[in-house]
Design a protein around this motif. Structure first.
Motif, PDB file in Angstrom:
ATOM      1  N   PRO A   1       0.832  -1.209   0.000  1.00 17.54           N
ATOM      2  CA  PRO A   1       0.000   0.000   0.000  1.00 17.54           C
ATOM      3  C   PRO A   1       0.863   1.255   0.000  1.00 17.54           C
ATOM      4  N   TYR A   2       0.376   2.261  -0.694  1.00 16.25           N
ATOM      5  CA  TYR A   2       1.041   3.566  -0.754  1.00 16.25           C
ATOM      6  C   TYR A   2      -0.030   4.610  -0.463  1.00 16.25           C
ATOM      7  N   PHE A   3       0.069   5.259   0.698  1.00 16.04           N
ATOM      8  CA  PHE A   3      -0.918   6.245   1.114  1.00 16.04           C
ATOM      9  C   PHE A   3      -0.479   7.649   0.695  1.00 16.04           C
ATOM     10  N   ALA A   4      -1.426   8.430   0.197  1.00 19.59           N
ATOM     11  CA  ALA A   4      -1.204   9.857  -0.056  1.00 19.59           C
ATOM     12  C   ALA A   4      -1.848  10.632   1.087  1.00 19.59           C
ATOM     13  N   GLY A   5      -1.035  11.338   1.862  1.00 16.55           N
ATOM     14  CA  GLY A   5      -1.522  12.041   3.038  1.00 16.55           C
ATOM     15  C   GLY A   5      -2.026  13.436   2.720  1.00 16.55           C
ATOM     16  N   ASN A   6      -2.870  13.945   3.600  1.00  9.46           N
ATOM     17  CA  ASN A   6      -3.509  15.245   3.439  1.00  9.46           C
ATOM     18  C   ASN A   6      -2.616  16.343   4.021  1.00  9.46           C
ATOM     19  N   VAL A   7      -2.038  17.149   3.147  1.00  6.72           N
ATOM     20  CA  VAL A   7      -1.278  18.324   3.558  1.00  6.72           C
ATOM     21  C   VAL A   7      -2.071  19.596   3.272  1.00  6.72           C
ATOM     22  N   GLY A   8      -2.910  19.560   2.243  1.00  4.75           N
ATOM     23  CA  GLY A   8      -3.600  20.768   1.799  1.00  4.75           C
ATOM     24  C   GLY A   8      -4.638  21.298   2.764  1.00  4.75           C
ATOM     25  N   SER A   9      -5.382  20.396   3.444  1.00  2.00           N
ATOM     26  CA  SER A   9      -6.488  20.887   4.279  1.00  2.00           C
ATOM     27  C   SER A   9      -6.497  20.285   5.676  1.00  2.00           C
ATOM     28  N   ALA A  10      -5.387  19.657   6.095  1.00  2.00           N
ATOM     29  CA  ALA A  10      -5.330  19.047   7.423  1.00  2.00           C
ATOM     30  C   ALA A  10      -4.061  19.484   8.145  1.00  2.00           C
ATOM     31  N   ALA A  11      -4.098  19.428   9.460  1.00  2.79           N
ATOM     32  CA  ALA A  11      -2.941  19.775  10.280  1.00  2.79           C
ATOM     33  C   ALA A  11      -1.943  18.621  10.291  1.00  2.79           C
ATOM     34  N   PRO A  12      -0.684  18.895  10.621  1.00  2.00           N
ATOM     35  CA  PRO A  12       0.309  17.821  10.720  1.00  2.00           C
ATOM     36  C   PRO A  12      -0.105  16.712  11.676  1.00  2.00           C
ATOM     37  N   SER A  13      -0.841  17.052  12.733  1.00  2.00           N
ATOM     38  CA  SER A  13      -1.247  16.049  13.716  1.00  2.00           C
ATOM     39  C   SER A  13      -2.128  14.975  13.098  1.00  2.00           C
ATOM     40  N   GLU A  14      -2.907  15.334  12.057  1.00  2.00           N
ATOM     41  CA  GLU A  14      -3.789  14.351  11.438  1.00  2.00           C
ATOM     42  C   GLU A  14      -2.988  13.273  10.708  1.00  2.00           C
ATOM     43  N   LEU A  15      -1.961  13.695   9.987  1.00  3.02           N
ATOM     44  CA  LEU A  15      -1.114  12.723   9.306  1.00  3.02           C
ATOM     45  C   LEU A  15      -0.308  11.915  10.317  1.00  3.02           C
ATOM     46  N   ARG A  16       0.198  12.595  11.345  1.00  2.00           N
ATOM     47  CA  ARG A  16       0.952  11.900  12.398  1.00  2.00           C
ATOM     48  C   ARG A  16       0.117  10.778  13.014  1.00  2.00           C
ATOM     49  N   ASP A  17      -1.144  11.091  13.309  1.00  3.99           N
ATOM     50  CA  ASP A  17      -2.022  10.110  13.942  1.00  3.99           C
ATOM     51  C   ASP A  17      -2.335   8.944  12.998  1.00  3.99           C
ATOM     52  N   TRP A  18      -2.480   9.231  11.711  1.00  5.77           N
ATOM     53  CA  TRP A  18      -2.788   8.166  10.747  1.00  5.77           C
ATOM     54  C   TRP A  18      -1.637   7.159  10.691  1.00  5.77           C
ATOM     55  N   VAL A  19      -0.409   7.673  10.685  1.00  7.55           N
ATOM     56  CA  VAL A  19       0.753   6.785  10.654  1.00  7.55           C
ATOM     57  C   VAL A  19       0.803   5.934  11.921  1.00  7.55           C
ATOM     58  N   GLU A  20       0.568   6.547  13.083  1.00 13.34           N
ATOM     59  CA  GLU A  20       0.573   5.773  14.325  1.00 13.34           C
ATOM     60  C   GLU A  20      -0.545   4.734  14.327  1.00 13.34           C
ATOM     61  N   TYR A  21      -1.721   5.129  13.889  1.00 15.72           N
ATOM     62  CA  TYR A  21      -2.860   4.204  13.828  1.00 15.72           C
ATOM     63  C   TYR A  21      -2.506   2.975  13.002  1.00 15.72           C
ATOM     64  N   CYS A  22      -1.824   3.190  11.893  1.00 16.25           N
ATOM     65  CA  CYS A  22      -1.498   2.086  10.985  1.00 16.25           C
ATOM     66  C   CYS A  22      -0.293   1.275  11.441  1.00 16.25           C
ATOM     67  N   ASN A  23       0.701   1.922  12.042  1.00 12.26           N
ATOM     68  CA  ASN A  23       2.006   1.285  12.168  1.00 12.26           C
ATOM     69  C   ASN A  23       2.477   0.973  13.585  1.00 12.26           C
ATOM     70  N   PHE A  24       1.832   1.495  14.604  1.00 13.92           N
ATOM     71  CA  PHE A  24       2.365   1.308  15.956  1.00 13.92           C
ATOM     72  C   PHE A  24       1.875  -0.013  16.544  1.00 13.92           C
ATOM     73  N   ALA A  25       2.833  -0.823  17.033  1.00 16.36           N
ATOM     74  CA  ALA A  25       2.505  -2.145  17.577  1.00 16.36           C
ATOM     75  C   ALA A  25       2.303  -2.139  19.086  1.00 16.36           C
ATOM     76  N   GLY A  26       2.683  -1.050  19.747  1.00 19.84           N
ATOM     77  CA  GLY A  26       2.625  -1.007  21.202  1.00 19.84           C
ATOM     78  C   GLY A  26       1.279  -0.571  21.745  1.00 19.84           C
ATOM     79  N   ASN A  27       1.313  -0.048  22.947  1.00 18.53           N
ATOM     80  CA  ASN A  27       0.089   0.386  23.622  1.00 18.53           C
ATOM     81  C   ASN A  27      -0.078   1.896  23.489  1.00 18.53           C
ATOM     82  N   SER A  28      -1.126   2.306  22.824  1.00 19.25           N
ATOM     83  CA  SER A  28      -1.505   3.714  22.721  1.00 19.25           C
ATOM     84  C   SER A  28      -2.981   3.761  22.378  1.00 19.25           C
TER      85      SER A  28
END
Length: 519
Positions: A124-151
């Protein structure tokens, strides 16, 4: 009348290994690409696997698609990933403001796309939202997809059915930010990239390759100004934040996708082949700032783009936005492009044709319970053996048959070097893998067959297998009434070989020749 054209193969001059990612695909929330091209929902009477069309899965699996880009395109910079997770009945309906103000149900979101990708075996290759979203939204998407720990985000992913992280490697930091992604200057985008990239983390076991928005077509100034800003206009060089740089290139003509003259045929093929100068031109600028080529060059949108609406499309009963029929002419453009990519194996890492289903130069067309393969689908099938092969130099000594003359003057003037529109009667590429030489060649002439004289330097080949893609009419396409009008021929065996080989190429054809290589 048949003419003799000549190509020379030079196994002693390797170019580089062909990345399988150059056969990548692109799937956007545009027209009928996602609904119903990909996703029909779990309540559909059509055969499906968790809402994904079974006929589409079965058609695409043989291609072994290496990478699939989503959700856009322009849609990406207005997409908020949280809209597409959780119970589908609770997901908000939005307006697809870029593509016809269509209703977007968000039924196909992160989990559905990753399910689709994994069922195909594609990265998969995701295109992230820079035009109308804050950096925190992209940051959270990456964590949602990739973090294996507890959060909280990892727990939310697990509650939505994915116990293990998705480990998504490829992340686009925006899309076409020179236009629909925010109308930024290269300097403005460089600053935005650096800011957003700062918060795209590499979680344990999930390293991110961050892909920057590259230029539109021949906009060499965008490439130079972006790299200059990233390297020279900060307290430290920021190029280490960039793993990939993605250009876009579409070609098309002013006429119909299915009705065209011989001159318009040649015009489109010349425009398609012009991607050769675009790839080499942008890489040469990148090399000035990144001589070790640590930043990978990508072309994550390419293909033919014909006028839509009356006269621009010709699929019975089908009216999806940016749907276009796909003929033998489009197949030749795809083949020419993939040959260019092979010939630039040393500088090109990934490419994604636009788009997968029903939109622009698609691989499949679907309607109701029908699914057909386009001529372009068969090109990707034909070129599969090149993947992972060592590209070698192929010299075409064929005559030049077009300079893109049918283009209007203002279009031709867009090409900084008119030679980039020069089209020879024969173009091709060659690779070697596991002792087998694979050559693909396009006879670009719409009416004239060719006898191809192939000279193989410092080696021989034997036990040749030849497969051809052509049709009895240069306007031929596959329709729901005639789904197999354009398809690959059965393999033909030939005892010819050695250092000189003569091969017959029908007019407007693509061939693949494979043979055992020996001294």
């Amino acid at each position: 009348m048949e003419t003799v054209q000549r190509v020379v193969l030079l196994p002693e001059e390797p170019i580089g290994q062909v990345s399988p990612y150059i056969h990548g695909q692109f799937s956007e929330h545009l027209g009928d690409c996602i609904y119903p091209g990909t996703f029909v929902g779990t309540e559909s009477p059509l055969p499906h696997t968790r809402g994904i069309r079974q006929d589409v899965l079965e058609a695409l699996r043989p291609l072994e698609i290496p990478v699939l880009r989503w959700p856009g395109g322009c849609f990406a910079d207005n997409y908020h990933w949280r809209d597409g997770i959780g119970p589908r009945e609770q997901r908000p309906t939005r307006v697809n403001t870029y593509w016809g103000m269509a209703e977007e149900s968000n039924a196909f979101g992160t989990h559905e796309f990753l399910d689709f990708s994994r069922q195909l075996g594609a990265e998969p290759y995701f295109a992230g939202n820079v035009g109308s979203a804050a950096p925190s939204e992209l940051r959270d998407w990456v964590e949602y997809c990739n973090f294996a720990g507890n959060s909280a985000l990892a727990a939310e992913r697990r509650s939505n059915g994915a116990a293990e992280p998705f480990k998504v490697q490829f992340w686009g930091i925006g899309n076409e930010n020179w236009s629909c992604g925010g109308n930024m200057s290269p300097e403005e985008y460089a600053a935005a990239f650096a800011r957003y990239r700062t918060y795209v983390f590499n979680y344990p076991g999930s390293e991110v390759q961050a892909i920057a928005c590259g230029p539109n077509s021949r906009d060499f100034a965008w490439t130079r100004r972006f790299f200059d800003t990233m390297k020279n206009h900060h307290t430290s060089c920021r190029l280490k934040q960039v793993q990939g740089f993605a250009a876009h290139y579409y070609c098309g003509t002013t006429g119909s996708s299915t009705e065209y003259t011989d001159s318009q045929w040649l015009e489109l093929l010349a425009r398609g082949y012009a991607i050769d100068g675009i790839v080499s031109g942008h890489r040469s600028i990148m090399d000035e700032f990144d001589p070790n080529r640590r930043v990978k060059l990508i072309v994550d949108e390419w293909g033919t783009w014909h006028p839509s609406g009356p006269g621009g499309t010709s699929l019975e009963g089908f009216h999806g936005i940016y749907m276009q029929q796909n003929t033998l002419r489009d197949a030749c453009v795809a083949a020419l492009t993939l040959d260019v990519f092979n010939n630039h194996a040393d500088i090109l890492y990934m490419a994604n044709i636009a788009q997968l289903i029903n939109v622009l130069q698609s691989l499949l067309l679907v309607e109701d319970d029908k699914c057909i393969k386009t001529p372009t689908y068969h090109v990707f099938d034909l070129y599969k053996p090149h993947r992972h092969g060592q590209a070698i130099r192929l010299i075409s000594q064929a005559e030049t048959i077009s300079h893109g003359e049918a283009s209007e003057e203002h279009c031709r003037s867009c090409y900084t070097d008119q030679r980039t529109l020069d089209l020879q009667a024969v173009h091709g590429s060659a690779t070697i893998k596991d002792g087998v030489l694979c050559m693909t060649v396009v006879n670009t002439h719409p009416t004239q067959p060719v006898e191809l004289d192939v000279e193989l330097r410092q080696a021989n080949w034997s036990e040749l297998e030849i497969v051809t893609l052509t049709a009895d009419d240069i306007h031929a396409c596959n329709t729901f009434a005639e789904p197999e009008r354009v398809q690959l021929s059965a393999p033909r065996r030939s005892s010819d070989g050695g250092k000189h080989t003569r091969i017959q190429l029908p007019a407007a054809s693509i061939i693949r020749v494979m043979g055992t290589l020996h001294a």
